[in-house]
Write a protein that holds these residues in place. Sequence first.
Motif, PDB file in Angstrom:
ATOM      1  N   HIS A  27      32.340 -26.382   2.220  1.00 58.33           N
ATOM      2  CA  HIS A  27      31.136 -26.748   2.960  1.00 58.33           C
ATOM      3  C   HIS A  27      29.927 -25.928   2.486  1.00 58.33           C
ATOM      4  O   HIS A  27      28.862 -26.474   2.219  1.00 58.33           O
ATOM      5  CB  HIS A  27      31.404 -26.521   4.454  1.00 58.33           C
ATOM      6  N   HIS A  82      21.953 -26.679   7.299  1.00 54.19           N
ATOM      7  CA  HIS A  82      23.095 -25.787   7.035  1.00 54.19           C
ATOM      8  C   HIS A  82      22.687 -24.322   7.105  1.00 54.19           C
ATOM      9  O   HIS A  82      23.475 -23.483   7.554  1.00 54.19           O
ATOM     10  CB  HIS A  82      23.752 -26.140   5.701  1.00 54.19           C
ATOM     11  N   ASP A 168      27.336 -29.662  13.140  1.00 57.37           N
ATOM     12  CA  ASP A 168      27.480 -30.617  12.045  1.00 57.37           C
ATOM     13  C   ASP A 168      28.672 -31.521  12.334  1.00 57.37           C
ATOM     14  O   ASP A 168      29.797 -31.036  12.454  1.00 57.37           O
ATOM     15  CB  ASP A 168      27.726 -29.800  10.759  1.00 57.37           C
ATOM     16  N   HIS A 172      32.894 -33.743   6.416  1.00 55.74           N
ATOM     17  CA  HIS A 172      33.169 -32.581   5.558  1.00 55.74           C
ATOM     18  C   HIS A 172      33.219 -31.278   6.358  1.00 55.74           C
ATOM     19  O   HIS A 172      33.731 -30.275   5.887  1.00 55.74           O
ATOM     20  CB  HIS A 172      32.167 -32.488   4.381  1.00 55.74           C
TER      21      HIS A 172
HETATM   22 MN    MN Z   1      27.647 -30.151   6.469  1.00 49.20          MN
END
Ligand code: MN
Length: 207
Positions: A27, A82, A168, A172
């Motif tokens: 990630h 992120h 998130d 993924h």
């Molecule tokens: Mn992500």
Amino acid sequence: MAYELPPLPYDYAALEPFIDTETMHLHHDKHHQAYINNVNAALANHPDLAGKSVDDLLRALATVPEDIRATVRNNGGGHSNHSMYWTIMGSPKSAGVGGAPTGAIAAQIAADFGDFEGFKKTFNDAAAKQFGSGWGWLVFQGGKLKVVTTANQDSPLSQGLYPILGNDVWEHAYYLKYQNRRPEYLAAWWNVVNWAEVNKRFATAKG
Ligand code: MN
């Protein structure tokens, strides 16, 4: 100056057992790096924008040149989202991580959602229902906390909202450990939320 991948503020294994080491490597090192590479490539032909932070670009997306606007929205959004996500998490063994919220955000959650359980339910339900890839967010608008979701890598900054915390829900982020069980990931995630950092962001959101 080109954007760079911020190092994790903890070890890749620090969020175990709730978020596994392999997911953190992929990630952070692969997915986040790819967003940065893509937005840097787009900005390379626009030296006039080189001095701007990615958050400033997302706040003023309509002024970003049209030929790179979608790339900034998607990959610049990925970089910004992120960068926030890593910092609002921490080792469940650290003080102030997981468990009930503390400080000013705890009082505001109680005022606006009744209690922490009510807030978690509202947040997890919204994030579970986000169809496909996206994010669940906590923002402060009109003097109240509010849960919102965005699709893809769209940032709340582009709607004039400052993200106090966000989770998130791209596959993924959880598929290696939780497979299709997004609600399990959402429930487990609260064990790694760093409330000190969330309180800092809440102070910024209040202005
Ligand atoms: Mn992500």
